[in-house]
Scaffold this motif. Sequence first.
Motif, PDB file in Angstrom:
ATOM      1  N   ALA A 106      -1.968 -13.563 -17.056  1.00 36.78           N
ATOM      2  CA  ALA A 106      -0.614 -13.032 -17.133  1.00 36.78           C
ATOM      3  C   ALA A 106      -0.411 -12.045 -18.282  1.00 36.78           C
ATOM      4  O   ALA A 106       0.682 -11.498 -18.443  1.00 36.78           O
ATOM      5  N   VAL A 107      -1.436 -11.787 -19.087  1.00 33.43           N
ATOM      6  CA  VAL A 107      -1.302 -10.914 -20.256  1.00 33.43           C
ATOM      7  C   VAL A 107      -1.085  -9.472 -19.822  1.00 33.43           C
ATOM      8  O   VAL A 107      -1.819  -8.939 -18.977  1.00 33.43           O
ATOM      9  N   ILE A 108      -0.076  -8.829 -20.421  1.00 33.16           N
ATOM     10  CA  ILE A 108       0.165  -7.403 -20.182  1.00 33.16           C
ATOM     11  C   ILE A 108       0.338  -6.625 -21.485  1.00 33.16           C
ATOM     12  O   ILE A 108       0.348  -5.396 -21.469  1.00 33.16           O
ATOM     13  N   PHE A 109       0.467  -7.332 -22.626  1.00 34.04           N
ATOM     14  CA  PHE A 109       0.646  -6.675 -23.916  1.00 34.04           C
ATOM     15  C   PHE A 109      -0.394  -7.189 -24.915  1.00 34.04           C
ATOM     16  O   PHE A 109      -0.773  -8.369 -24.879  1.00 34.04           O
ATOM     17  N   PRO A 110      -0.862  -6.335 -25.836  1.00 30.00           N
ATOM     18  CA  PRO A 110      -1.822  -6.793 -26.845  1.00 30.00           C
ATOM     19  C   PRO A 110      -1.303  -7.943 -27.690  1.00 30.00           C
ATOM     20  O   PRO A 110      -2.067  -8.840 -28.082  1.00 30.00           O
ATOM     21  N   GLU A 111       0.004  -7.932 -27.994  1.00 27.48           N
ATOM     22  CA  GLU A 111       0.574  -8.971 -28.844  1.00 27.48           C
ATOM     23  C   GLU A 111       0.406 -10.359 -28.234  1.00 27.48           C
ATOM     24  O   GLU A 111       0.274 -11.353 -28.957  1.00 27.48           O
ATOM     25  N   GLN A 112       0.408 -10.429 -26.923  1.00 28.45           N
ATOM     26  CA  GLN A 112       0.210 -11.723 -26.272  1.00 28.45           C
ATOM     27  C   GLN A 112      -1.181 -12.274 -26.566  1.00 28.45           C
ATOM     28  O   GLN A 112      -1.352 -13.473 -26.813  1.00 28.45           O
ATOM     29  N   LEU A 113      -2.175 -11.407 -26.547  1.00 29.42           N
ATOM     30  CA  LEU A 113      -3.540 -11.848 -26.840  1.00 29.42           C
ATOM     31  C   LEU A 113      -3.670 -12.319 -28.280  1.00 29.42           C
ATOM     32  O   LEU A 113      -4.357 -13.308 -28.565  1.00 29.42           O
ATOM     33  N   GLU A 114      -3.027 -11.619 -29.199  1.00 33.07           N
ATOM     34  CA  GLU A 114      -3.134 -11.975 -30.615  1.00 33.07           C
ATOM     35  C   GLU A 114      -2.558 -13.351 -30.905  1.00 33.07           C
ATOM     36  O   GLU A 114      -3.007 -14.041 -31.826  1.00 33.07           O
ATOM     37  N   GLU A 115      -1.579 -13.774 -30.129  1.00 34.49           N
ATOM     38  CA  GLU A 115      -0.860 -15.013 -30.420  1.00 34.49           C
ATOM     39  C   GLU A 115      -1.405 -16.229 -29.684  1.00 34.49           C
ATOM     40  O   GLU A 115      -0.956 -17.347 -29.919  1.00 34.49           O
ATOM     41  N   ILE A 116      -2.380 -16.038 -28.804  1.00 31.22           N
ATOM     42  CA  ILE A 116      -2.897 -17.150 -28.005  1.00 31.22           C
ATOM     43  C   ILE A 116      -3.776 -18.067 -28.857  1.00 31.22           C
ATOM     44  O   ILE A 116      -4.712 -17.625 -29.513  1.00 31.22           O
ATOM     45  N   LEU A 117      -3.457 -19.347 -28.828  1.00 30.08           N
ATOM     46  CA  LEU A 117      -4.238 -20.375 -29.518  1.00 30.08           C
ATOM     47  C   LEU A 117      -4.973 -21.231 -28.491  1.00 30.08           C
ATOM     48  O   LEU A 117      -4.425 -21.556 -27.436  1.00 30.08           O
ATOM     49  N   PHE A 118      -6.219 -21.569 -28.781  1.00 31.87           N
ATOM     50  CA  PHE A 118      -6.959 -22.486 -27.928  1.00 31.87           C
ATOM     51  C   PHE A 118      -7.084 -23.834 -28.632  1.00 31.87           C
ATOM     52  O   PHE A 118      -7.049 -23.918 -29.864  1.00 31.87           O
ATOM     53  N   GLN A 119      -7.220 -24.882 -27.846  1.00 27.75           N
ATOM     54  CA  GLN A 119      -7.411 -26.229 -28.374  1.00 27.75           C
ATOM     55  C   GLN A 119      -8.897 -26.562 -28.389  1.00 27.75           C
ATOM     56  O   GLN A 119      -9.615 -26.320 -27.413  1.00 27.75           O
ATOM     57  N   MET A 120      -9.389 -27.095 -29.500  1.00 28.19           N
ATOM     58  CA  MET A 120     -10.806 -27.440 -29.607  1.00 28.19           C
ATOM     59  C   MET A 120     -11.232 -28.401 -28.499  1.00 28.19           C
ATOM     60  O   MET A 120     -12.341 -28.292 -27.962  1.00 28.19           O
ATOM     61  N   ASN A 121     -10.366 -29.337 -28.119  1.00 25.08           N
ATOM     62  CA  ASN A 121     -10.727 -30.306 -27.085  1.00 25.08           C
ATOM     63  C   ASN A 121     -10.870 -29.673 -25.710  1.00 25.08           C
ATOM     64  O   ASN A 121     -11.403 -30.302 -24.789  1.00 25.08           O
ATOM     65  N   ASP A 122     -10.388 -28.438 -25.551  1.00 24.50           N
ATOM     66  CA  ASP A 122     -10.546 -27.727 -24.282  1.00 24.50           C
ATOM     67  C   ASP A 122     -11.854 -26.949 -24.225  1.00 24.50           C
ATOM     68  O   ASP A 122     -12.217 -26.411 -23.169  1.00 24.50           O
ATOM     69  N   ALA A 123     -12.561 -26.867 -25.345  1.00 21.16           N
ATOM     70  CA  ALA A 123     -13.803 -26.094 -25.393  1.00 21.16           C
ATOM     71  C   ALA A 123     -14.992 -26.900 -25.900  1.00 21.16           C
ATOM     72  O   ALA A 123     -16.143 -26.518 -25.656  1.00 21.16           O
ATOM     73  N   PHE A 124     -14.720 -28.029 -26.599  1.00 29.68           N
ATOM     74  CA  PHE A 124     -15.790 -28.824 -27.202  1.00 29.68           C
ATOM     75  C   PHE A 124     -15.555 -30.303 -26.939  1.00 29.68           C
ATOM     76  O   PHE A 124     -14.442 -30.729 -26.618  1.00 29.68           O
ATOM     77  N   GLY A 125     -16.616 -31.088 -27.111  1.00 27.05           N
ATOM     78  CA  GLY A 125     -16.480 -32.528 -27.037  1.00 27.05           C
ATOM     79  C   GLY A 125     -15.625 -33.052 -28.180  1.00 27.05           C
ATOM     80  O   GLY A 125     -15.288 -32.331 -29.118  1.00 27.05           O
ATOM     81  N   PHE A 126     -15.296 -34.339 -28.136  1.00 32.83           N
ATOM     82  CA  PHE A 126     -14.374 -34.914 -29.118  1.00 32.83           C
ATOM     83  C   PHE A 126     -14.901 -34.823 -30.545  1.00 32.83           C
ATOM     84  O   PHE A 126     -14.138 -34.830 -31.504  1.00 32.83           O
ATOM     85  N   ASP A 127     -16.241 -34.731 -30.715  1.00 39.16           N
ATOM     86  CA  ASP A 127     -16.817 -34.673 -32.057  1.00 39.16           C
ATOM     87  C   ASP A 127     -17.065 -33.247 -32.541  1.00 39.16           C
ATOM     88  O   ASP A 127     -17.590 -33.036 -33.630  1.00 39.16           O
ATOM     89  N   HIS A 128     -16.690 -32.256 -31.727  1.00 38.33           N
ATOM     90  CA  HIS A 128     -16.839 -30.833 -32.084  1.00 38.33           C
ATOM     91  C   HIS A 128     -18.299 -30.449 -32.326  1.00 38.33           C
ATOM     92  O   HIS A 128     -18.594 -29.526 -33.078  1.00 38.33           O
ATOM     93  N   VAL A 129     -19.210 -31.153 -31.666  1.00 36.95           N
ATOM     94  CA  VAL A 129     -20.639 -30.887 -31.818  1.00 36.95           C
ATOM     95  C   VAL A 129     -21.180 -30.088 -30.643  1.00 36.95           C
ATOM     96  O   VAL A 129     -21.903 -29.114 -30.817  1.00 36.95           O
ATOM     97  N   GLN A 130     -20.814 -30.490 -29.429  1.00 36.80           N
ATOM     98  CA  GLN A 130     -21.314 -29.841 -28.224  1.00 36.80           C
ATOM     99  C   GLN A 130     -20.189 -29.097 -27.504  1.00 36.80           C
ATOM    100  O   GLN A 130     -19.109 -29.645 -27.291  1.00 36.80           O
ATOM    101  N   PRO A 131     -20.422 -27.831 -27.103  1.00 31.09           N
ATOM    102  CA  PRO A 131     -19.432 -27.140 -26.285  1.00 31.09           C
ATOM    103  C   PRO A 131     -19.425 -27.704 -24.873  1.00 31.09           C
ATOM    104  O   PRO A 131     -20.426 -28.265 -24.407  1.00 31.09           O
ATOM    105  N   LEU A 132     -18.300 -27.561 -24.187  1.00 28.95           N
ATOM    106  CA  LEU A 132     -18.221 -27.959 -22.797  1.00 28.95           C
ATOM    107  C   LEU A 132     -18.981 -26.963 -21.926  1.00 28.95           C
ATOM    108  O   LEU A 132     -19.507 -25.964 -22.413  1.00 28.95           O
TER     109      LEU A 132
END
Length: 302
Positions: A106-132
């Motif tokens: 849904a991004v149409i403006f650069p400012e939207q990209l700058e403000e997007i935060l990701f959650q570690m649990n959405d990209a890594f295991g609970f111990d932040h050791v292995q990526p999904l």
Amino acid sequence: MFSLVACIGERSTGDGDEFLGTRGKIDVEILVREADEHDFVRTVRFVVFDDASVTPTLDINELVTLGEGERDATRFKTTLDVKTNPDKMLVVIVNEPQVMTNTLDAVIFPEQLEEILFQMNDAFGFDHVQPLMSGIPMSGVKRKIVVEKNVSANEVITIERVVARVELWLKKADEIVFARLSTSMNSRVFLENTYGRGYLVTGTETDRTRFQTGLDIENNFGYMQIPSSGFEHVVWNYRGVNVLELSNSPQLICVFYTPERTYEVSDDRNKLFLDIRGITSPDGETGSRTYAFRKYHKIANH
């Protein structure tokens, strides 16, 4: 680090494409250089803006997913069909968390990209050791790209992880007869004061879209977190079948990933620490606690 090499050239258009304006193409190649064991390309999103330094308007926003046969690729090529424009900006996002795809679509403006935060649990295991399976998120931004009719050009864009890789290397001190990690001693390492989320898209210093000062400060893209609360502790446990003997040479023990952020230098409360426990020596169980900045750490008597 990644290098994205783009060759920009003209593409002839038919009458049916006139409403799109004069078109060109960007032949893009992503190369993974000095890749670690988790640095694979799974998906790539290309977002291109026109008139980026004045009034940015979206040209394309495309997501490319690699096939099953390319799941562990460290090289990727594609061609982008874009408008000609003397002031284009290219944003590349590698391995976006799957839960964020609708938001990024849904991004149409650069400012939207700058403000997007990701959650570690959405990209890594609970111990932040292995990526999904979606891979480690990475991004890069390149400004001042010129696409002209009947002109070809080469562009290089640097792609970097949006997380820092924290490695723990251990060696025993010369005066210690032995130092060991084992499951029986519950050997483990805590990463203290990590954080649960981070910014998904930032520029890079290499491409002059981050950490710029003076007249070039307007080229910076993205933000750096300065959290003061909400910290988390994660733990790595030694699970080897055999005892791990430390030697006089540094050994890689474990790896953590943590969102990029900064902290107040005068305040230790929000700095990253590694707390090492459950290492046996002739004097019994030993351990250590250290800032997460040294290349390796010695285990000695305490």
